[in-house]
Write a protein that holds these residues in place. Sequence first.
Motif, PDB file in Angstrom:
ATOM      1  N   GLU A  57      88.542 -33.661 -48.871  1.00 55.04           N
ATOM      2  CA  GLU A  57      88.972 -33.802 -47.485  1.00 55.04           C
ATOM      3  C   GLU A  57      89.289 -35.262 -47.171  1.00 55.04           C
ATOM      4  N   ASP A  58      90.218 -35.472 -46.257  1.00 55.30           N
ATOM      5  CA  ASP A  58      90.645 -36.822 -45.869  1.00 55.30           C
ATOM      6  C   ASP A  58      89.644 -37.410 -44.885  1.00 55.30           C
ATOM      7  N   HIS A  59      88.987 -38.520 -45.279  1.00 55.14           N
ATOM      8  CA  HIS A  59      87.958 -39.114 -44.431  1.00 55.14           C
ATOM      9  C   HIS A  59      88.325 -40.494 -43.903  1.00 55.14           C
ATOM     10  N   ASP A  60      89.332 -41.115 -44.497  1.00 54.55           N
ATOM     11  CA  ASP A  60      89.681 -42.491 -44.142  1.00 54.55           C
ATOM     12  C   ASP A  60      88.466 -43.386 -44.348  1.00 54.55           C
ATOM     13  N   VAL A  61      88.010 -44.035 -43.290  1.00 58.53           N
ATOM     14  CA  VAL A  61      86.898 -44.984 -43.397  1.00 58.53           C
ATOM     15  C   VAL A  61      85.552 -44.279 -43.470  1.00 58.53           C
ATOM     16  N   PHE A  62      85.506 -42.948 -43.283  1.00 59.90           N
ATOM     17  CA  PHE A  62      84.239 -42.228 -43.268  1.00 59.90           C
ATOM     18  C   PHE A  62      83.850 -41.672 -44.634  1.00 59.90           C
ATOM     19  N   PHE A  63      84.650 -41.945 -45.665  1.00 57.07           N
ATOM     20  CA  PHE A  63      84.393 -41.342 -46.966  1.00 57.07           C
ATOM     21  C   PHE A  63      83.049 -41.781 -47.537  1.00 57.07           C
ATOM     22  N   ALA A  64      82.768 -43.094 -47.531  1.00 58.71           N
ATOM     23  CA  ALA A  64      81.503 -43.600 -48.069  1.00 58.71           C
ATOM     24  C   ALA A  64      80.318 -43.052 -47.276  1.00 58.71           C
ATOM     25  N   ASP A  65      80.487 -42.956 -45.954  1.00 59.23           N
ATOM     26  CA  ASP A  65      79.422 -42.417 -45.112  1.00 59.23           C
ATOM     27  C   ASP A  65      79.159 -40.948 -45.447  1.00 59.23           C
ATOM     28  N   SER A  66      80.226 -40.179 -45.700  1.00 60.99           N
ATOM     29  CA  SER A  66      80.074 -38.766 -46.041  1.00 60.99           C
ATOM     30  C   SER A  66      79.367 -38.608 -47.381  1.00 60.99           C
ATOM     31  N   LEU A  67      79.700 -39.467 -48.335  1.00 60.59           N
ATOM     32  CA  LEU A  67      79.025 -39.417 -49.634  1.00 60.59           C
ATOM     33  C   LEU A  67      77.543 -39.756 -49.490  1.00 60.59           C
ATOM     34  N   GLY A  68      77.237 -40.733 -48.637  1.00 58.99           N
ATOM     35  CA  GLY A  68      75.840 -41.098 -48.395  1.00 58.99           C
ATOM     36  C   GLY A  68      75.069 -39.950 -47.769  1.00 58.99           C
ATOM     37  N   ARG A  69      75.679 -39.310 -46.784  1.00 61.97           N
ATOM     38  CA  ARG A  69      75.041 -38.152 -46.142  1.00 61.97           C
ATOM     39  C   ARG A  69      74.809 -37.035 -47.168  1.00 61.97           C
TER      40      ARG A  69
ATOM     41  N   GLU B 122      71.707 -34.648 -31.456  1.00 60.11           N
ATOM     42  CA  GLU B 122      71.955 -36.082 -31.300  1.00 60.11           C
ATOM     43  C   GLU B 122      73.425 -36.414 -31.548  1.00 60.11           C
ATOM     44  N   SER B 123      74.042 -35.735 -32.492  1.00 56.17           N
ATOM     45  CA  SER B 123      75.470 -35.956 -32.758  1.00 56.17           C
ATOM     46  C   SER B 123      76.315 -35.513 -31.569  1.00 56.17           C
ATOM     47  N   PHE B 124      75.923 -34.422 -30.941  1.00 56.44           N
ATOM     48  CA  PHE B 124      76.639 -33.954 -29.742  1.00 56.44           C
ATOM     49  C   PHE B 124      76.491 -34.951 -28.607  1.00 56.44           C
ATOM     50  N   LEU B 125      75.268 -35.459 -28.390  1.00 59.49           N
ATOM     51  CA  LEU B 125      75.048 -36.449 -27.328  1.00 59.49           C
ATOM     52  C   LEU B 125      75.831 -37.726 -27.609  1.00 59.49           C
ATOM     53  N   HIS B 126      75.954 -38.082 -28.877  1.00 57.45           N
ATOM     54  CA  HIS B 126      76.721 -39.279 -29.244  1.00 57.45           C
ATOM     55  C   HIS B 126      78.185 -39.110 -28.848  1.00 57.45           C
ATOM     56  N   PHE B 127      78.739 -37.924 -29.109  1.00 59.48           N
ATOM     57  CA  PHE B 127      80.113 -37.657 -28.680  1.00 59.48           C
ATOM     58  C   PHE B 127      80.234 -37.729 -27.164  1.00 59.48           C
ATOM     59  N   LYS B 128      79.294 -37.124 -26.476  1.00 64.37           N
ATOM     60  CA  LYS B 128      79.329 -37.110 -25.019  1.00 64.37           C
ATOM     61  C   LYS B 128      79.283 -38.538 -24.454  1.00 64.37           C
ATOM     62  N   ASP B 129      78.453 -39.392 -25.044  1.00 66.42           N
ATOM     63  CA  ASP B 129      78.361 -40.781 -24.586  1.00 66.42           C
ATOM     64  C   ASP B 129      79.654 -41.541 -24.859  1.00 66.42           C
ATOM     65  N   LYS B 130      80.265 -41.295 -26.019  1.00 66.48           N
ATOM     66  CA  LYS B 130      81.527 -41.966 -26.346  1.00 66.48           C
ATOM     67  C   LYS B 130      82.640 -41.515 -25.399  1.00 66.48           C
TER      68      LYS B 130
ATOM     69  N   ASN C  10      76.849 -43.376 -37.604  1.00 70.45           N
ATOM     70  CA  ASN C  10      76.747 -43.857 -38.980  1.00 70.45           C
ATOM     71  C   ASN C  10      75.406 -43.452 -39.576  1.00 70.45           C
ATOM     72  N   ILE C  11      75.326 -43.522 -40.886  1.00 69.88           N
ATOM     73  CA  ILE C  11      74.168 -42.966 -41.583  1.00 69.88           C
ATOM     74  C   ILE C  11      72.867 -43.689 -41.228  1.00 69.88           C
TER      75      ILE C  11
ATOM     76  N   ARG D  46      67.460 -43.428 -38.383  1.00 69.42           N
ATOM     77  CA  ARG D  46      66.562 -43.810 -37.278  1.00 69.42           C
ATOM     78  C   ARG D  46      66.207 -42.600 -36.419  1.00 69.42           C
ATOM     79  N   ASN D  47      67.167 -41.722 -36.212  1.00 70.75           N
ATOM     80  CA  ASN D  47      66.907 -40.531 -35.388  1.00 70.75           C
ATOM     81  C   ASN D  47      65.952 -39.560 -36.066  1.00 70.75           C
ATOM     82  N   GLU D  48      65.988 -39.502 -37.391  1.00 66.37           N
ATOM     83  CA  GLU D  48      65.240 -38.475 -38.124  1.00 66.37           C
ATOM     84  C   GLU D  48      64.113 -39.050 -38.979  1.00 66.37           C
ATOM     85  N   TRP D  49      63.560 -40.190 -38.596  1.00 67.61           N
ATOM     86  CA  TRP D  49      62.501 -40.785 -39.413  1.00 67.61           C
ATOM     87  C   TRP D  49      61.264 -39.874 -39.463  1.00 67.61           C
TER      88      TRP D  49
END
Length: 479
Positions: free
Chosen positions: A204-216, A387-395, A443-444, A449-452
């Motif tokens: 899939e095309d991730h652009d700048v998110f590719f490394a983050d997706s691999l980390g996840r 938390e991901s949904f709230l992040h979108f809502k805040d943005k 970001n990862i 931090r959210n899931e410690w």
Amino acid sequence: MRKNVIVLLAKQFWKDAFRSRVMAIALGLMVVLLVFSTYTGYENYHEQNVTRNVIQDEVQESWESNPDKHPHRMAHYGSFALRVKHVLSVFDMGMENFVGNAVFLEAHKQNTVNFSEASMSTGLLRFGEVSLAMLLKIIVPLLIFYLGFATIARERENGTLKLLIGQGIKRKEIVFGKWLGLWSLSLLFLGSVFMVVLFFVLTEDHDVFFADSLGRYGVLLISYLLFFGVLSAITLLISAFSETAKGALVKLLGIWLLFVIIVPKSLQAVGYYLYPTPSKIEMETAVEHDLKQLGDSHNPNDPHFKAMKDSVLLAYNVSDVNDLPFNYSGFVMSQGEKLSSQVYLSHQNDLYKVYGLQNNLERFSAFINPYSAIKNLSMAFSGTDFESFLHFKDKAETYRYHLAQEMNRLQMELIPNSGQEGPNQISSDYWKKFPPFKYSFLNISQVFRNEWVSIAALLSWSILSVMGLLRLSINLKAL
């Protein structure tokens, strides 16, 4: 411990497992479910993202195609923000179908995120969807318990456990050999699922998110490796401390029901009972009440904004707003936007705190239920948690606020006051200069931090599992 003996016992476990019809049925069922969940997960991800990206482009095109007009009219014309799906939502859909996908952005008001899949589907969706993560969180644990319930209990019943010890095989070697066999067998299912997920991450095309997706992806893989290791250890311990294999199976089925169904559902009900949230009507009524207390920026006779007008005139040493070096109406709108946003954010943060207390009840339950830990980690690193949904809502809210304030700034600088000569509208080129809404996922490091708590709980379970196996290797009874 002799490694060769441990590996030999693990291989023997594999041979015994594949002699059973249950293993053949389980593999066939997993293949069918794997194909189905892969197809539906990718179709949902691809179709939804294509649709949302097309609509987002149309929204921007509609915004830019507006003719010359007053900037405050553009602030009320507004825009839309649509939430795109993370590529790992193919693996774990999480809350994707139960939270909204689009929000209308307009001046002076924060709207809710609407158009969730659940709101437009039948009630059957509330039973859950078949996803790759569901196979690993619900189906495979059940298979682990079933394949391993007789590991030690039946060998004790048959007398083969005493025979193994009598031949010089140490108890520790027996325990860890059996555990390795069961755990490695579970990796057969884990590996097939994560090979599919890796394919999507790489293609899939991730652009700048590719490394983050691999980390996840890496964190998810490690988390499930630990989770299956914990379940294998629990299976072995229950089997060892049960008098019969049948008794071990009953206990493990009870544990599965507690882990997967009873405890999570009960905690949700308890969380809402202890920390109730206001209804949508109650929330909107409270916000409207506070906004009225502040005043109405559209009403020139409002006491609050009349006092502000007097202070501005005094500060610029003029007697009429027409003598001010900027458009006073634009200034009032910007101040009204600032005040109303503060009210909305204050109530929103209070609501988020209540949601946080509800979610923490289940999050901290991960120390007594490993399923809660893996569920939270799976959704969080797949970008499908709350938390991901709230992040979108805040943005989206940040974008809305900047859009409204930019239109107010243009009005202040480019539109004359009512008593002055000049145009009452500005060029449409200004609409084209305002950037479109672009959403960036958490970001990862923020997810960590959210899931410690969930991470700490899963690591604690892993340590306790090793300690339990070591303890079992000392106290293992042959009879």
